[in-house]
Write an enzyme that holds these catalytic residues in place. Structure first.
Site, short mmCIF file in Angstrom:
data_model
loop_
_atom_site.label_atom_id
_atom_site.label_comp_id
_atom_site.label_asym_id
_atom_site.label_seq_id
_atom_site.Cartn_x
_atom_site.Cartn_y
_atom_site.Cartn_z
N ARG A 94 9.60 5.22 0.80
CA ARG A 94 8.99 5.15 -0.53
C ARG A 94 8.20 6.41 -0.78
O ARG A 94 7.37 6.81 0.04
CB ARG A 94 8.09 3.93 -0.64
CG ARG A 94 7.58 3.76 -2.05
CD ARG A 94 6.56 2.66 -2.16
NE ARG A 94 7.12 1.35 -2.01
CZ ARG A 94 6.45 0.32 -1.51
NH1 ARG A 94 5.21 0.48 -1.10
NH2 ARG A 94 7.01 -0.85 -1.42
N LYS A 120 6.10 -8.70 -11.23
CA LYS A 120 5.67 -7.43 -11.83
C LYS A 120 6.75 -6.87 -12.76
O LYS A 120 6.45 -6.25 -13.78
CB LYS A 120 5.36 -6.41 -10.73
CG LYS A 120 4.09 -6.72 -9.94
CD LYS A 120 2.84 -6.38 -10.74
CE LYS A 120 1.59 -6.46 -9.89
NZ LYS A 120 0.37 -6.11 -10.62
N GLY A 125 8.44 2.21 13.13
CA GLY A 125 7.43 3.05 12.49
C GLY A 125 8.02 4.24 11.73
O GLY A 125 7.29 5.08 11.24
N ASN A 130 1.37 3.08 -2.94
CA ASN A 130 0.33 2.69 -1.96
C ASN A 130 -0.97 3.49 -2.12
O ASN A 130 -0.96 4.72 -1.99
CB ASN A 130 0.85 2.91 -0.53
CG ASN A 130 2.04 2.02 -0.23
OD1 ASN A 130 3.09 2.16 -0.85
ND2 ASN A 130 1.88 1.09 0.69
N TYR A 134 6.21 -11.28 -5.96
CA TYR A 134 5.41 -10.13 -6.41
C TYR A 134 6.29 -9.16 -7.21
O TYR A 134 5.98 -8.83 -8.35
CB TYR A 134 4.82 -9.45 -5.19
CG TYR A 134 3.91 -8.28 -5.47
CD1 TYR A 134 2.62 -8.48 -5.97
CD2 TYR A 134 4.32 -6.97 -5.22
CE1 TYR A 134 1.78 -7.40 -6.21
CE2 TYR A 134 3.48 -5.89 -5.46
CZ TYR A 134 2.21 -6.11 -5.95
OH TYR A 134 1.38 -5.04 -6.18
P1 NAD Z 1 -6.86 -6.75 -4.74
O1 NAD Z 1 -6.21 -7.96 -4.13
O2 NAD Z 1 -8.03 -6.16 -4.05
O3 NAD Z 1 -7.28 -7.03 -6.25
C1 NAD Z 1 -6.67 -8.00 -7.07
C2 NAD Z 1 -7.78 -8.75 -7.78
O4 NAD Z 1 -7.19 -9.70 -8.68
C3 NAD Z 1 -8.66 -9.55 -6.82
O5 NAD Z 1 -10.01 -9.32 -7.13
C4 NAD Z 1 -8.25 -11.00 -7.08
O6 NAD Z 1 -9.29 -11.92 -6.80
C5 NAD Z 1 -7.89 -10.95 -8.54
N1 NAD Z 1 -6.97 -12.01 -8.98
C6 NAD Z 1 -5.84 -12.42 -8.36
N2 NAD Z 1 -5.26 -13.38 -9.08
C7 NAD Z 1 -6.05 -13.59 -10.18
C8 NAD Z 1 -5.97 -14.47 -11.30
N3 NAD Z 1 -4.96 -15.35 -11.45
N4 NAD Z 1 -6.95 -14.41 -12.23
C9 NAD Z 1 -7.99 -13.54 -12.10
N5 NAD Z 1 -8.12 -12.69 -11.06
C10 NAD Z 1 -7.13 -12.72 -10.12
O7 NAD Z 1 -5.68 -5.67 -4.91
P2 NAD Z 1 -5.74 -4.17 -5.45
O8 NAD Z 1 -5.17 -3.31 -4.41
O9 NAD Z 1 -7.06 -3.84 -6.02
O10 NAD Z 1 -4.66 -4.25 -6.63
C11 NAD Z 1 -5.02 -4.29 -7.99
C12 NAD Z 1 -3.76 -4.23 -8.85
O11 NAD Z 1 -3.04 -3.03 -8.57
C13 NAD Z 1 -2.80 -5.37 -8.58
O12 NAD Z 1 -2.24 -5.79 -9.81
C14 NAD Z 1 -1.72 -4.77 -7.73
O13 NAD Z 1 -0.50 -5.39 -7.90
C15 NAD Z 1 -1.71 -3.33 -8.23
N6 NAD Z 1 -1.22 -2.40 -7.19
C16 NAD Z 1 -2.01 -2.02 -6.15
C17 NAD Z 1 -1.50 -1.17 -5.18
C18 NAD Z 1 -2.33 -0.69 -4.03
O14 NAD Z 1 -1.81 0.07 -3.19
N7 NAD Z 1 -3.59 -1.01 -3.90
C19 NAD Z 1 -0.18 -0.71 -5.27
C20 NAD Z 1 0.61 -1.15 -6.34
C21 NAD Z 1 0.06 -1.98 -7.31
N1 UDP Z 2 2.82 -1.98 8.55
C1 UDP Z 2 2.74 -1.80 9.93
N2 UDP Z 2 1.71 -2.40 10.59
C2 UDP Z 2 0.76 -3.14 9.96
C3 UDP Z 2 0.84 -3.31 8.57
C4 UDP Z 2 1.90 -2.72 7.89
O1 UDP Z 2 3.59 -1.12 10.55
O2 UDP Z 2 -0.14 -3.64 10.66
C5 UDP Z 2 3.92 -1.33 7.81
C6 UDP Z 2 4.71 -2.25 6.90
O3 UDP Z 2 5.77 -2.86 7.61
C7 UDP Z 2 5.21 -1.28 5.84
C8 UDP Z 2 4.08 -0.24 5.73
O4 UDP Z 2 3.34 -0.36 6.94
O5 UDP Z 2 6.38 -0.64 6.27
C9 UDP Z 2 3.17 -0.46 4.54
O6 UDP Z 2 2.76 -1.81 4.53
P1 UDP Z 2 1.70 -2.39 3.49
O7 UDP Z 2 1.69 -3.86 3.67
O8 UDP Z 2 0.44 -1.65 3.59
O9 UDP Z 2 2.32 -2.00 2.07
P2 UDP Z 2 3.74 -2.18 1.38
O10 UDP Z 2 4.76 -2.63 2.40
O11 UDP Z 2 3.51 -3.19 0.33
O12 UDP Z 2 4.04 -0.83 0.89
#
Ligand code: NAD
Ligand code: UDP
Ligand code: UDP
Length: 328
Positions: free
Chosen positions: A280, A152, A210, A177, A148
């Site tokens: 973060r 990215k 935590g 997040n 990932y």
């Molecule tokens: P999500 O998993 O709900 O959405 C991702 C979508 O992409 C899904 O609908 C999935 O089916 C689709 N998808 C995956 N692979 C695909 C492919 N090869 N072709 C077409 N569609 C595909 O996740 P989200 O939280 O909505 O995230 C959306 C974007 O934002 C992602 O790129 C993610 O990396 C980025 N992002 C999200 C967060 C967050 O906190 N939600 C944080 C950082 C970055």
């Molecule tokens: N986390 C946790 N319990 C859970 C899921 C996640 O303590 O059931 C923690 C995880 O280890 C991380 C933070 O919560 O430190 C955020 O996790 P998440 O997977 O939501 O996002 P990311 O790590 O990608 O920021």
């Protein structure tokens, strides 16, 4: 409403963030083409948009070429939660890298503006705090999160090279997040896990002790940032951090969710996942000065709205009993 509708492609449009973005664009009069392969997205997320004449869903995997005519592209397709992006890590990297090449090739051909949904994960387990955009990160290139994180990072490289080499109009945002209604209930992210566990009065799974921190942004705020970035001048290429700069420990988040749900859940401790970032928090000065953007939703209010969503979802699936008054 605009007089001339823009044709906007949203990849990953049936996902959590994508579905909110489609909704926002439709509300302002854009023509929206929602492309998704439904790996983590759900048709339920966009069912309420299907009746709108300006909305068109399309099942497609962006690792394959796509020939359509559009004015703007928001490239969100990519699984975002660790359990989902680690399920098929090779496909995750392909989605970020080959998907970016295809979408940039499309943007180049039709001269569309293109926004990349990048991530705070490009900073890895940061040793600079809070993270500003000049920080180059501390990513383990061979660990379980690398598919990932490095995918990215490579996508960002491609965006900037298409910009320099082919003059493609790019925008790159680094999302921290984000939470809200339509998060997948089983995607293992901390907010959805804790809320579902609390609503079911099941133990809350705290990884590590935590004390690790995250900063949680409500989805509506983030979508506002996306749209401002796309509408900004073509010189505003980013990368720009989008997130809520209020840092919260995961243990504190558990306490707040237990409090807001009135849950009887206890805390259960589990091992910290490999390469889990310790701290973060975004520095959002660029988003404030360049986009005039800052998040507005306080954490407790945003969590209340998210809890209400999960309550309905769980009740519809019969997993939690409906309140007595509702059944009467
Ligand atoms: P999500 O998993 O709900 O959405 C991702 C979508 O992409 C899904 O609908 C999935 O089916 C689709 N998808 C995956 N692979 C695909 C492919 N090869 N072709 C077409 N569609 C595909 O996740 P989200 O939280 O909505 O995230 C959306 C974007 O934002 C992602 O790129 C993610 O990396 C980025 N992002 C999200 C967060 C967050 O906190 N939600 C944080 C950082 C970055
Ligand atoms: N986390 C946790 N319990 C859970 C899921 C996640 O303590 O059931 C923690 C995880 O280890 C991380 C933070 O919560 O430190 C955020 O996790 P998440 O997977 O939501 O996002 P990311 O790590 O990608 O920021
Ligand atoms: N591409 C696409 N849609 C288009 C134009 C291009 O999916 O409308 C894909 C195409 O498959 C190509 C990739 O984008 O492999 C990169 O395009 P580019 O023009 O940069 O490279 P080339 O076609 O020269 O490989």
């Amino acid at each position: 409403m605009r007089t001339v509708a823009k044709r906007v492609l949203v990849t990953g449009g049936a996902g959590f963030l994508g579905s909110h973005l489609c909704e926002r664009l439709l509300a302002r009069g854009d023509d929206v083409l929602c492309v998704d392969n439904y790996f983590t997205g759900r048709k339920d997320n966009i069912a309420h948009l299907l009746h709108q004449p300006n909305f068109e869903p399309m099942r497609h995997d962006i690792t394959f070429p796509l020939y359509v005519e559009v004015d703007e592209i928001y490239n969100l397709a990519c699984p975002a939660s660790p359990i989902h992006y680690q399920f098929d890590p090779v496909q995750t990297t392909k989605t970020s890298v080959i998907g970016a090449i295809n979408m940039l090739g499309l943007a180049k051909r039709v001269k569309a503006k293109i926004l990349q949904a990048s991530t705070s994960e490009v900073y890895g387990d940061p040793i600079v705090h809070p993270q500003d955009e000049s920080y180059r990160g501390n990513v383990n290139p061979i660990g379980p999160r690398a598919c990932y994180d490095e995918g990215k990072r490579c996508a960002e490289t491609l965006f900037f090279d298409y910009h320099r080499q082919h003059k493609v109009k790019i925008r790159v945002v680094r999302i921290f997040n984000t939470y809200g209604p339509r998060m997948h209930p089983n995607d293992g992210r901390v907010v959805s896990n804790f809320i579902v566990q609390a609503l079911k009065n099941e133990p809350i799974t705290l990884y590590g002790d935590g004390s690790q921190t995250r900063a949680f942004c409500y989805v509506d705020d983030l979508i506002d940032g996306f749209v401002r970035m796309m509408d900004a001048s073509d010189e505003t290429v980013g990368p720009i951090n989008l997130g809520n700069p209020v840092e919260t420990s995961v243990a504190e988040l558990a306490k707040i969710i237990i409090d807001l749900t009135g849950s009887r859940s206890t805390i259960t401790y589990r091992p910290l996942p490999v390469d889990d970032p310790v701290q973060r928090c975004p520095d959002i000065s660029q988003a404030e000065s360049v986009l005039g953007w800052q998040p507005r939703m306080p954490l407790r209010t945003g969590l209340q709205r998210t809890i209400a969503y999960f309550e309905t979802l769980l009740r519809e699936h019969g997993a939690i009993p409906a309140p007595k008054t509702a059944a009467a």
